[in-house]
Design a protein around this motif. Structure first.
Motif, PDB file in Angstrom:
ATOM      1  N   LEU A  96      -4.511  -5.191   0.834  1.00 47.47           N
ATOM      2  CA  LEU A  96      -3.155  -4.502   0.675  1.00 47.47           C
ATOM      3  C   LEU A  96      -3.039  -3.032   0.588  1.00 47.47           C
ATOM      4  O   LEU A  96      -2.221  -2.267   1.400  1.00 47.47           O
ATOM      5  N   ALA A  99      -3.434  -1.893   4.079  1.00 50.56           N
ATOM      6  CA  ALA A  99      -2.290  -2.033   4.827  1.00 50.56           C
ATOM      7  C   ALA A  99      -1.204  -0.771   4.498  1.00 50.56           C
ATOM      8  O   ALA A  99      -0.563   0.021   5.369  1.00 50.56           O
ATOM      9  N   LEU A 100      -1.184  -0.526   3.077  1.00 45.19           N
ATOM     10  CA  LEU A 100      -0.331   0.437   2.682  1.00 45.19           C
ATOM     11  C   LEU A 100      -0.796   2.026   3.296  1.00 45.19           C
ATOM     12  O   LEU A 100       0.187   2.790   3.647  1.00 45.19           O
ATOM     13  N   LEU A 103       0.288   2.873   6.772  1.00 45.61           N
ATOM     14  CA  LEU A 103       1.827   3.102   7.187  1.00 45.61           C
ATOM     15  C   LEU A 103       1.924   4.805   6.920  1.00 45.61           C
ATOM     16  O   LEU A 103       1.175   5.320   6.494  1.00 45.61           O
ATOM     17  N   GLN A 108       5.695   5.028   3.467  1.00 42.64           N
ATOM     18  CA  GLN A 108       4.827   4.821   1.925  1.00 42.64           C
ATOM     19  C   GLN A 108       5.704   5.369   1.025  1.00 42.64           C
ATOM     20  O   GLN A 108       5.679   4.635  -0.104  1.00 42.64           O
ATOM     21  N   LEU A 146       3.590  -4.237   7.090  1.00 44.42           N
ATOM     22  CA  LEU A 146       2.643  -4.586   6.042  1.00 44.42           C
ATOM     23  C   LEU A 146       2.261  -6.163   6.348  1.00 44.42           C
ATOM     24  O   LEU A 146       1.140  -6.404   6.422  1.00 44.42           O
ATOM     25  N   LYS A 147       3.232  -6.853   6.497  1.00 46.62           N
ATOM     26  CA  LYS A 147       3.109  -8.389   6.928  1.00 46.62           C
ATOM     27  C   LYS A 147       2.258  -8.658   8.092  1.00 46.62           C
ATOM     28  O   LYS A 147       1.393  -9.376   7.824  1.00 46.62           O
TER      29      LYS A 147
END
Length: 158
Positions: A96, A99-100, A103, A108, A146-147
């Motif tokens: 995760l 993934a963040l 961005l 963010q 993110l998904k």
């Protein structure tokens, strides 16, 4: 003629007609034996002398029940997550975080204010000089990215 007391109740008197069900009587009497055993606490401990350490250890002659452990405040099994679950959780958090980080900075910040600071879309819109509708659209876009990252393991910058 058996003597009846709290350890040997007269089940025929307590439950009329139970003599027709010997299987139930057998279970009731077995549970009485277990209760007597637990109440007496047949802990005939044995002392063991350790010659090397010059100590005496006390060994119980039977296993301690889970109920007794709980009464003593001892814990038989951990209620927390297993090691595998902890490792999996750490791996999910790492993924995760990746993934963040993938961005763009504006997304963010938007997610930070919305979810970590628990701000409303209106407050975030004022802070970032956007409309509430723009915040809503960008939030939905960022969450979809993110998904996608988490599900597909994408490494590209969004």
């Amino acid at each position: 003629m058996p003597r009846y007391n709290m350890y040997y109740p007269d089940y025929e008197k307590l439950y009329p007609g139970i003599e027709k069900r010997p299987d139930i009587l057998r279970v009731l009497r077995a549970s009485d034996r277990k209760m007597r055993y637990m109440e007496k606490g047949l802990k005939l401990e044995r002392s063991v002398w350790d010659r090397k350490k010059q100590t005496i250890a006390s060994l119980p002659s039977r296993e301690i029940s889970l109920e007794e452990l709980m009464e003593d405040g001892r814990q038989q099994f951990s209620n927390g997550p297993t090691l595998d679950e902890q490792v999996q959780h750490q791996e999910e958090l790492r993924h995760l975080h990746q993934a963040l980080c993938s961005l763009e900075r504006e997304y963010q910040l938007l997610l930070y204010f919305r979810y970590w600071k628990d701000m409303s879309q209106e407050d975030v819109a004022k802070m970032l000089s956007l409309t509430q509708q723009a915040v809503s659209y960008r939030e939905r876009y960022a969450l979809q990215r993110l998904k996608d990252f988490v599900q597909n393991g994408e490494k590209k910058k969004f």
